[in-house]
Motif scaffolding. Structure first.
Motif, PDB file in Angstrom:
ATOM      1  N   LEU A  93       0.911  -1.348  -0.123  1.00  0.00           N
ATOM      2  CA  LEU A  93       0.024  -0.129   0.064  1.00  0.00           C
ATOM      3  C   LEU A  93       0.861   1.373   0.033  1.00  0.00           C
ATOM      4  O   LEU A  93       2.036   1.377   0.789  1.00  0.00           O
ATOM      5  CB  LEU A  93      -0.732   0.063   1.199  1.00  0.00           C
ATOM      6  CG  LEU A  93      -1.987   1.101   1.509  1.00  0.00           C
ATOM      7  CD1 LEU A  93      -2.987   0.534   2.115  1.00  0.00           C
ATOM      8  CD2 LEU A  93      -1.208   2.331   2.412  1.00  0.00           C
ATOM      9  N   ILE A 121      -8.987   4.397   1.128  1.00  0.00           N
ATOM     10  CA  ILE A 121      -8.345   3.280   0.668  1.00  0.00           C
ATOM     11  C   ILE A 121      -9.001   2.901  -0.804  1.00  0.00           C
ATOM     12  O   ILE A 121     -10.297   2.646  -0.741  1.00  0.00           O
ATOM     13  CB  ILE A 121      -8.367   2.089   1.402  1.00  0.00           C
ATOM     14  CG1 ILE A 121      -7.835   2.576   3.022  1.00  0.00           C
ATOM     15  CG2 ILE A 121      -7.631   1.100   1.010  1.00  0.00           C
ATOM     16  CD1 ILE A 121      -7.811   1.307   3.990  1.00  0.00           C
ATOM     17  N   TYR A 122      -8.268   2.923  -1.826  1.00  0.00           N
ATOM     18  CA  TYR A 122      -8.349   2.181  -2.920  1.00  0.00           C
ATOM     19  C   TYR A 122      -8.249   0.979  -3.357  1.00  0.00           C
ATOM     20  O   TYR A 122      -6.734   0.695  -3.066  1.00  0.00           O
ATOM     21  CB  TYR A 122      -8.309   3.202  -3.921  1.00  0.00           C
ATOM     22  CG  TYR A 122      -8.728   2.748  -5.436  1.00  0.00           C
ATOM     23  CD1 TYR A 122      -9.911   2.676  -6.038  1.00  0.00           C
ATOM     24  CD2 TYR A 122      -7.719   2.143  -6.272  1.00  0.00           C
ATOM     25  CE1 TYR A 122     -10.096   2.133  -7.174  1.00  0.00           C
ATOM     26  CE2 TYR A 122      -7.832   1.562  -7.533  1.00  0.00           C
ATOM     27  CZ  TYR A 122      -9.064   1.649  -8.020  1.00  0.00           C
ATOM     28  OH  TYR A 122      -9.621   1.138  -9.484  1.00  0.00           O
ATOM     29  N   TRP A 123      -8.845  -0.210  -3.292  1.00  0.00           N
ATOM     30  CA  TRP A 123      -8.344  -1.532  -3.283  1.00  0.00           C
ATOM     31  C   TRP A 123      -8.476  -1.932  -5.008  1.00  0.00           C
ATOM     32  O   TRP A 123      -9.605  -2.305  -5.307  1.00  0.00           O
ATOM     33  CB  TRP A 123      -9.365  -2.432  -2.490  1.00  0.00           C
ATOM     34  CG  TRP A 123      -9.283  -2.498  -1.059  1.00  0.00           C
ATOM     35  CD1 TRP A 123      -9.734  -1.076  -0.512  1.00  0.00           C
ATOM     36  CD2 TRP A 123      -8.819  -2.857   0.100  1.00  0.00           C
ATOM     37  NE1 TRP A 123      -9.701  -1.187   0.886  1.00  0.00           N
ATOM     38  CE2 TRP A 123      -9.099  -2.485   1.241  1.00  0.00           C
ATOM     39  CE3 TRP A 123      -8.337  -4.345   0.037  1.00  0.00           C
ATOM     40  CZ2 TRP A 123      -8.793  -3.003   2.508  1.00  0.00           C
ATOM     41  CZ3 TRP A 123      -7.978  -4.722   1.046  1.00  0.00           C
ATOM     42  CH2 TRP A 123      -8.189  -4.230   2.413  1.00  0.00           C
ATOM     43  N   ASN A 124      -7.485  -2.139  -5.328  1.00  0.00           N
ATOM     44  CA  ASN A 124      -7.257  -2.792  -6.754  1.00  0.00           C
ATOM     45  C   ASN A 124      -6.039  -3.091  -7.105  1.00  0.00           C
ATOM     46  O   ASN A 124      -5.032  -2.259  -6.617  1.00  0.00           O
ATOM     47  CB  ASN A 124      -8.006  -1.687  -7.609  1.00  0.00           C
ATOM     48  CG  ASN A 124      -8.325  -2.343  -9.158  1.00  0.00           C
ATOM     49  OD1 ASN A 124      -7.803  -3.166  -9.779  1.00  0.00           O
ATOM     50  ND2 ASN A 124      -9.693  -2.476  -9.206  1.00  0.00           N
ATOM     51  N   HIS A 194      -3.171   3.690  -2.046  1.00  0.00           N
ATOM     52  CA  HIS A 194      -3.636   2.546  -2.982  1.00  0.00           C
ATOM     53  C   HIS A 194      -3.452   1.296  -2.380  1.00  0.00           C
ATOM     54  O   HIS A 194      -1.928   1.054  -2.030  1.00  0.00           O
ATOM     55  CB  HIS A 194      -2.876   2.755  -4.386  1.00  0.00           C
ATOM     56  CG  HIS A 194      -3.250   1.813  -5.251  1.00  0.00           C
ATOM     57  ND1 HIS A 194      -2.380   1.644  -6.304  1.00  0.00           N
ATOM     58  CD2 HIS A 194      -4.330   0.831  -5.568  1.00  0.00           C
ATOM     59  CE1 HIS A 194      -3.066   0.601  -7.231  1.00  0.00           C
ATOM     60  NE2 HIS A 194      -3.951   0.025  -6.490  1.00  0.00           N
ATOM     61  N   HIS A 195      -4.285   0.518  -2.235  1.00  0.00           N
ATOM     62  CA  HIS A 195      -3.853  -0.986  -1.573  1.00  0.00           C
ATOM     63  C   HIS A 195      -4.229  -1.986  -2.779  1.00  0.00           C
ATOM     64  O   HIS A 195      -5.113  -2.040  -3.356  1.00  0.00           O
ATOM     65  CB  HIS A 195      -4.960  -1.431  -0.385  1.00  0.00           C
ATOM     66  CG  HIS A 195      -4.277  -2.441   0.427  1.00  0.00           C
ATOM     67  ND1 HIS A 195      -5.086  -2.850   1.331  1.00  0.00           N
ATOM     68  CD2 HIS A 195      -3.222  -3.187   0.365  1.00  0.00           C
ATOM     69  CE1 HIS A 195      -4.671  -3.913   2.029  1.00  0.00           C
ATOM     70  NE2 HIS A 195      -3.408  -4.096   1.330  1.00  0.00           N
ATOM     71  N   ARG A 196      -2.816  -2.446  -3.160  1.00  0.00           N
ATOM     72  CA  ARG A 196      -2.757  -3.137  -4.533  1.00  0.00           C
ATOM     73  C   ARG A 196      -3.089  -4.440  -4.367  1.00  0.00           C
ATOM     74  O   ARG A 196      -2.283  -5.539  -4.332  1.00  0.00           O
ATOM     75  CB  ARG A 196      -1.398  -3.162  -4.931  1.00  0.00           C
ATOM     76  CG  ARG A 196      -0.797  -1.540  -5.277  1.00  0.00           C
ATOM     77  CD  ARG A 196       0.555  -1.376  -5.777  1.00  0.00           C
ATOM     78  NE  ARG A 196       1.589  -2.059  -4.754  1.00  0.00           N
ATOM     79  CZ  ARG A 196       2.076  -1.744  -3.808  1.00  0.00           C
ATOM     80  NH1 ARG A 196       1.810  -0.191  -3.193  1.00  0.00           N
ATOM     81  NH2 ARG A 196       3.080  -2.321  -3.097  1.00  0.00           N
ATOM     82  N   VAL A 197      -4.381  -4.642  -4.108  1.00  0.00           N
ATOM     83  CA  VAL A 197      -4.898  -6.098  -3.672  1.00  0.00           C
ATOM     84  C   VAL A 197      -6.095  -6.267  -4.472  1.00  0.00           C
ATOM     85  O   VAL A 197      -7.063  -5.604  -4.910  1.00  0.00           O
ATOM     86  CB  VAL A 197      -5.103  -6.322  -2.170  1.00  0.00           C
ATOM     87  CG1 VAL A 197      -5.879  -7.518  -1.809  1.00  0.00           C
ATOM     88  CG2 VAL A 197      -4.095  -6.119  -1.358  1.00  0.00           C
ATOM     89  N   ASP A 198      -6.330  -7.375  -5.018  1.00  0.00           N
ATOM     90  CA  ASP A 198      -7.570  -7.884  -5.568  1.00  0.00           C
ATOM     91  C   ASP A 198      -8.218  -8.816  -4.686  1.00  0.00           C
ATOM     92  O   ASP A 198      -8.060  -9.878  -4.414  1.00  0.00           O
ATOM     93  CB  ASP A 198      -7.103  -8.828  -6.882  1.00  0.00           C
ATOM     94  CG  ASP A 198      -8.297  -9.306  -7.700  1.00  0.00           C
ATOM     95  OD1 ASP A 198      -9.607  -9.125  -7.045  1.00  0.00           O
ATOM     96  OD2 ASP A 198      -8.291  -9.543  -8.860  1.00  0.00           O
ATOM     97  N   LEU A 199      -9.376  -8.112  -4.309  1.00  0.00           N
ATOM     98  CA  LEU A 199     -10.121  -8.852  -3.045  1.00  0.00           C
ATOM     99  C   LEU A 199     -10.922 -10.021  -3.604  1.00  0.00           C
ATOM    100  O   LEU A 199     -11.093 -10.902  -2.644  1.00  0.00           O
ATOM    101  CB  LEU A 199     -11.284  -7.867  -2.568  1.00  0.00           C
ATOM    102  CG  LEU A 199     -10.726  -6.745  -1.803  1.00  0.00           C
ATOM    103  CD1 LEU A 199     -11.799  -5.563  -1.470  1.00  0.00           C
ATOM    104  CD2 LEU A 199     -10.007  -7.149  -0.339  1.00  0.00           C
ATOM    105  N   TYR A 297     -13.422   1.095   2.265  1.00  0.00           N
ATOM    106  CA  TYR A 297     -13.341   0.985   0.778  1.00  0.00           C
ATOM    107  C   TYR A 297     -13.601   2.182  -0.031  1.00  0.00           C
ATOM    108  O   TYR A 297     -14.732   2.799   0.855  1.00  0.00           O
ATOM    109  CB  TYR A 297     -14.093  -0.247   0.260  1.00  0.00           C
ATOM    110  CG  TYR A 297     -13.887  -1.556   0.854  1.00  0.00           C
ATOM    111  CD1 TYR A 297     -12.985  -2.360   0.591  1.00  0.00           C
ATOM    112  CD2 TYR A 297     -14.685  -1.797   2.196  1.00  0.00           C
ATOM    113  CE1 TYR A 297     -12.422  -3.370   1.309  1.00  0.00           C
ATOM    114  CE2 TYR A 297     -14.538  -3.128   2.695  1.00  0.00           C
ATOM    115  CZ  TYR A 297     -13.254  -4.010   2.513  1.00  0.00           C
ATOM    116  OH  TYR A 297     -13.093  -4.958   3.116  1.00  0.00           O
TER     117      TYR A 297
END
Length: 304
Positions: A93, A121-124, A194-199, A297
């Motif tokens: 992140l 937080i933007y998760w993608n 930016h949280h660089r995760v694919d939920l 989110y």
């Protein structure tokens, strides 16, 4: 020598490339004389510590030869923080703005009652097309574990995170403790990350069952530690029913195992939960319940 104002804290384990990406993204902050960066390598076996020593000699790095767990590591990072404000980031992140520290500093100075700010937080796996937002700053119940900043003077007034939770739940534990101390938590959308995760992919990973087990049990642990006694049976029964309906009745075998393992963990830990309780009165609980929900989110679609 300039005094340290900001401590950037990060714990990592076997995610060297994610960590290096994060450090390069926030590299402009590492050169500031009022910033220290402390990293805990929690038992990595992928050469993380060696690479950090080579590429970032200015960082403070300590290592656990054997993994101690996320929450244990966060406690050790907080012990070492010398700044007025301690900023915790996940290793995957990074900030989406150039001057996040100024936003954090200004907000804390204007709001002396605030103990923690939680970021937007933007998760993608891909970066957002825009970071513009209409989200409003507001007081909330809790904060995001890997995207927040503490006022260190407030941290020192409550117990350490419960490292026996291992993973999940430490933020809400702290939130209840802070509420009992009449200290506040705010959502600060002016600091996007930016949280660089694919939920969606998480459900297919090997640790899905373990993550779910720890997530469920931490929530149930907190019932026994902080909720008024009369509310616990109904809340626990309702939470269990929701999990069974959402997962077991839809054929999710892994989740079903996790649910019953989590309940077993609660039963085994009841003595410890009671010893470490700091229970709310009914009036305190009702006041806490009126606070806005934790903001975890954000997407650009929220603004449409």
């Amino acid at each position: 020598m300039t005094d340290i104002k900001f401590s950037l804290l990060l714990t990592t384990k076997n995610r060297k490339e994610d960590l290096l990406f994060t450090l390069h993204k926030i590299g402009h902050l590492l050169d500031r004389p009022d910033v220290e960066y402390i990293i805990c390598d929690d038992g990595s076996t992928d050469g993380t510590s060696e690479r950090l020593t080579e590429d970032f000699p200015g960082l403070q790095l300590f290592r656990h030869e054997k993994s101690k767990g996320l929450i244990y590591s966060r406690n050790r990072l907080m012990e070492r923080a010398a700044g007025e404000f301690a900023i915790s980031l996940d290793d995957d992140l990074h900030f989406l703005t150039v001057n996040p520290l100024e936003e954090i500093d200004t907000f804390f100075n204007i709001h002396p009652e605030c103990a923690v700010v939680s970021f937007r937080i933007y998760w993608n796996t891909s970066a957002p097309e825009t970071i513009m937002s209409n989200h409003k700053t507001e007081r909330v119940k809790s904060f995001a574990g890997g995207a927040h900043a503490w006022r260190m003077s407030a941290w020192k007034t409550i117990p350490d995170y419960p490292d026996w939770f291992v993973f999940y739940g430490e933020e809400d534990f702290a939130a209840y403790q802070l509420f009992k101390k009449q200290k506040q938590i705010y959502y600060l959308p002016s600091v996007p990350v930016h949280h660089r995760v694919d939920l969606k992919e998480r459900k297919n990973k090997k640790d899905y069952r373990l993550r779910l087990r720890r997530s469920l049990r931490s929530g149930w642990y907190l019932y026994f530690m902080f909720y008024p006694w009369l509310l616990i049976p109904r809340r626990l029964a309702y939470s269990l029913w929701i999990q069974l309906r959402k997962r077991t009745l839809k054929g999710d075998g892994k989740a079903t195992v996790a649910i019953f393992q989590a309940m077993g963990d609660v039963i085994l830990n009841i003595p410890r939960l009671l010893r470490n309780s700091n229970r709310m009165t009914r009036q305190e609980f009702e006041e806490f319940s009126t606070l806005a929900e934790t903001k975890l989110y954000w997407t650009p679609e929220d603004e449409k």
